[in-house]
Write a protein that holds these residues in place. Structure first.
Motif, PDB file in Angstrom:
ATOM      1  N   HIS A 187       0.793  -1.240   0.000  1.00  0.00           N
ATOM      2  CA  HIS A 187       0.000   0.000   0.000  1.00  0.00           C
ATOM      3  C   HIS A 187       0.822   1.286   0.000  1.00  0.00           C
ATOM      4  CE1 HIS A 187      -3.255  -2.678   0.872  1.00  0.00           C
ATOM      5  NE2 HIS A 187      -2.615  -3.127   1.933  1.00  0.00           N
ATOM      6  N   ILE A 188       2.155   1.170   0.206  1.00  0.00           N
ATOM      7  CA  ILE A 188       2.914   2.408   0.443  1.00  0.00           C
ATOM      8  C   ILE A 188       2.902   3.384  -0.731  1.00  0.00           C
ATOM      9  CG2 ILE A 188       4.429   1.529   2.287  1.00  0.00           C
ATOM     10  CD1 ILE A 188       6.578   1.110   0.132  1.00  0.00           C
ATOM     11  N   PHE A 189       2.576   2.883  -1.947  1.00  0.00           N
ATOM     12  CA  PHE A 189       2.516   3.795  -3.100  1.00  0.00           C
ATOM     13  C   PHE A 189       1.104   4.359  -3.307  1.00  0.00           C
ATOM     14  CE2 PHE A 189       6.310   1.284  -3.914  1.00  0.00           C
ATOM     15  CZ  PHE A 189       7.218   2.276  -4.242  1.00  0.00           C
ATOM     16  N   PHE A 246       1.817  13.210   4.575  1.00  0.00           N
ATOM     17  CA  PHE A 246       0.419  13.005   4.204  1.00  0.00           C
ATOM     18  C   PHE A 246       0.232  11.717   3.408  1.00  0.00           C
ATOM     19  CE2 PHE A 246       1.150  17.562   4.560  1.00  0.00           C
ATOM     20  CZ  PHE A 246       0.204  17.891   5.504  1.00  0.00           C
ATOM     21  N   GLY A 247       1.309  10.966   3.260  1.00  0.00           N
ATOM     22  CA  GLY A 247       1.194   9.731   2.481  1.00  0.00           C
ATOM     23  C   GLY A 247       1.102  10.005   0.985  1.00  0.00           C
ATOM     24  N   LEU A 248       1.657  11.142   0.542  1.00  0.00           N
ATOM     25  CA  LEU A 248       1.576  11.462  -0.892  1.00  0.00           C
ATOM     26  C   LEU A 248       2.923  11.335  -1.605  1.00  0.00           C
ATOM     27  CD1 LEU A 248      -0.783  14.593  -0.857  1.00  0.00           C
ATOM     28  CD2 LEU A 248      -1.323  12.298  -1.636  1.00  0.00           C
ATOM     29  N   GLY A 249       4.016  11.349  -0.792  1.00  0.00           N
ATOM     30  CA  GLY A 249       5.361  11.402  -1.377  1.00  0.00           C
ATOM     31  C   GLY A 249       5.633  10.289  -2.375  1.00  0.00           C
ATOM     32  N   LEU A 250       5.437   9.047  -1.938  1.00  0.00           N
ATOM     33  CA  LEU A 250       5.788   7.921  -2.825  1.00  0.00           C
ATOM     34  C   LEU A 250       4.907   7.867  -4.059  1.00  0.00           C
ATOM     35  CD1 LEU A 250       6.678   5.029  -0.340  1.00  0.00           C
ATOM     36  CD2 LEU A 250       8.223   6.404  -1.739  1.00  0.00           C
ATOM     37  N   SER A 251       3.631   8.276  -3.921  1.00  0.00           N
ATOM     38  CA  SER A 251       2.796   8.240  -5.130  1.00  0.00           C
ATOM     39  C   SER A 251       3.256   9.311  -6.117  1.00  0.00           C
ATOM     40  CB  SER A 251       1.301   8.356  -4.820  1.00  0.00           C
ATOM     41  OG  SER A 251       1.053   9.445  -4.017  1.00  0.00           O
TER      42      SER A 251
END
Ligand code: ADP
Length: 330
Positions: free
Chosen positions: A271-273, A291-296
Motif C-alpha cells: 500500500h505504500i505507493f 500526508f502519504g503522498l510522497g511515494l505516489s
C-alpha cells in the motif's frame, strides 16, 4: 450517475443495432416481395394456353399473399431476436465501455474525500486552539504567542499539503523534458535540500561520486530523489547514516537510497505507493510529518520517465528505495 450513463449508452447501442437490422429487413422485404411478385405474376407456359388462366390467377394471388405474410413474420421474428440479443449485448458492451470511467470516477471521489480529510485535520486543530484561547479572558501575551506558533505549524502543514496536491495534479499532464542528465547533479541537489533536516537528527548522508548519465527531466528526477531522501531521514533514528549510490545496467540507471530506519512491515508494503497511505507506525511517531503522498508522486514521476520506483525493506533494519530510469550513453 454511472447507472444512468449505463442505461443511456445501452439504449444508444441498441438503437444503432436496431436501425441497422430494420433497414436491412426493409431492403430484404422489398427485394423478396418484388421477386415473389415477378414469379407469381408469370403463369407457366401450359397455363397461358389453356382456360385455367383465371383459376391460376386466384391461386397465384393466394400463394403470393401467403408468401408475403410468411416473409413478414420471419423478418418480424428476426428483428425480435435481434432486439433481445442486441439488448443484452448492448448492456454488456456499455458496461465494458464505462468500466474504466467508473473506476477513474471512484478513484477521483476517494481522492477528494482523502484530501478533504487531510485538510480538515490541521484546520480543526487550529479552530479548537483559537476557540479555547478566545474563551480565556485572561489570555497573556505569552499564551497568545504560543497559540500563534502552534497555528503557524498547522498553516505550514496545510501549505505543504497544498503543494503536494498541486504537484500530483500537475504531474498528471506535465510531460518531462527528457535530456542527458548527470546523475551526480541530481544527487547533490537532493542531498543539499535535506541537509538541514538530516543535521537536526545528526544523520549522516554518504554518497559516492558517479559519472553516470540518465535520460531524464532533471527537476523532476531531483524531486523524486528528494522524496526518497526525505522519507529516509524521516523514518531513520537519530545518529544513523543514509547511503545514496548509483549504478547502471545496459538499460537503466538505478539510484538507490539506503537507510537504517524502522523498515516497512510486509502488510504495509502493497500500500505504500497508494495516495494518502501511511503505516500506523509512521502515523503514531511524533515529528514524522507527512500526508502519504510522497511515494505516489515519486512513482508518478518515474512512470513519466518510463522508469519505476523499487523498494527492498527489512522491518527493524532499514529500507532501500531505488529510482530506475533509462540510462543515456555518454
Ligand atoms: P509520508 O512519508 O508522507 O507518510 P509517503 O508516500 O512518502 O508518505 O510514504 C508512505 C509510507 O511509506 C510512509 O507513511 C511510511 O509508512 C512508508 N515509508 C516510506 N519510506 C519509508 C522509509 N524509508 N522507511 C520506512 N518506511 C517508509
Amino acid at each position: 450517475m454511472i447507472k444512468s450513463a449505463l442505461a443511456k449508452l445501452t439504449l444508444y447501442y441498441l438503437a444503432i443495432i436496431m436501425a441497422i437490422s430494420l433497414s436491412f429487413s426493409l431492403v430484404i422485404y422489398q427485394v423478396s416481395a418484388n421477386e415473389l411478385n415477378r414469379n407469381y405474376s408469370r403463369p407457366p407456359v401450359f397455363v397461358s394456353f389453356s382456360n385455367l388462366l383465371d383459376a391460376y390467377s386466384g391461386f397465384a394471388r393466394d400463394r403470393l399473399t401467403e408468401a408475403q405474410n410468411r416473409l413478414k413474420l420471419n423478418l418480424l421474428l428476426f428483428n425480435f431476436t435481434v432486439l433481445v440479443t442486441g439488448g443484452a449485448a448492448s448492456y454488456l458492451l456499455a458496461r465494458r465501455t464505462l468500466r474504466p470511467i467508473g473506476e477513474a470516477f471512484a478513484a477521483q471521489s476517494q481522492f477528494t474525500a482523502d484530501a478533504s480529510h487531510e485538510l480538515r485535520t490541521p484546520l480543526t486543530a487550529m479552530q479548537t486552539e483559537i476557540e479555547v484561547a478566545l474563551r480565556n479572558k485572561q489570555l497573556s501575551t505569552k499564551d497568545a504567542r504560543a497559540l500563534l506558533a502552534s497555528n503557524l505549524e498547522e498553516v505550514s502543514k496545510l501549505k505543504s499539503l497544498a503543494n503536494a496536491l498541486l504537484q500530483l495534479a500537475q504531474n498528471g499532464d506535465q510531460l518531462p523534458s527528457l535530456q542527458k542528465t548527470p546523475v551526480q547533479d541530481v544527487i547533490d541537489t537532493a542531498i543539499e535540500r535535506l541537509q538541514t533536516q538530516a543535521g537536526k537528527k545528526k544523520i549522516h548522508i554518504n554518497h559516492e561520486p558517479t559519472p553516470l548519465l540518465a535520460v531524464a527531466d532533471k527537476d523532476m528526477l531531483t524531486e523524486a530523489l528528494t522524496i526518497l531522501l526525505d522519507n529516509a531521514v524521516k523514518y531513520s533514528p537519530a545518529k544513523s547514516s543514509i547511503a545514496v549510490g548509483a549504478k547502471a545496467d545496459s538499460h537503466n540507471v538505478i539510484i538507490a537510497v539506503t537507510d537504517q530506519g524502522q523498515g516497512i512491515a510486509p502488510e504495509d508494503m502493497p500500500h505504500i505507493f497508494d495516495r494518502f497511505y501511511r503505516s500506523d507506525q509512521s502515523r503514531n511517531k511524533d515529528g514524522n510529518e507527512g500526508f502519504g503522498l510522497g511515494l505516489s508522486i515519486a512513482e508518478r514521476i518515474m512512470r513519466l520517465h518510463s522508469g519505476r520506483v523499487q523498494v527492498l525493506s527489512k522491518p527493524g533494519s532499514g529500507s532501500t528505495f531505488s529510482l530506475v530510469v533509462p540510462v543515456a550513453n555518454s
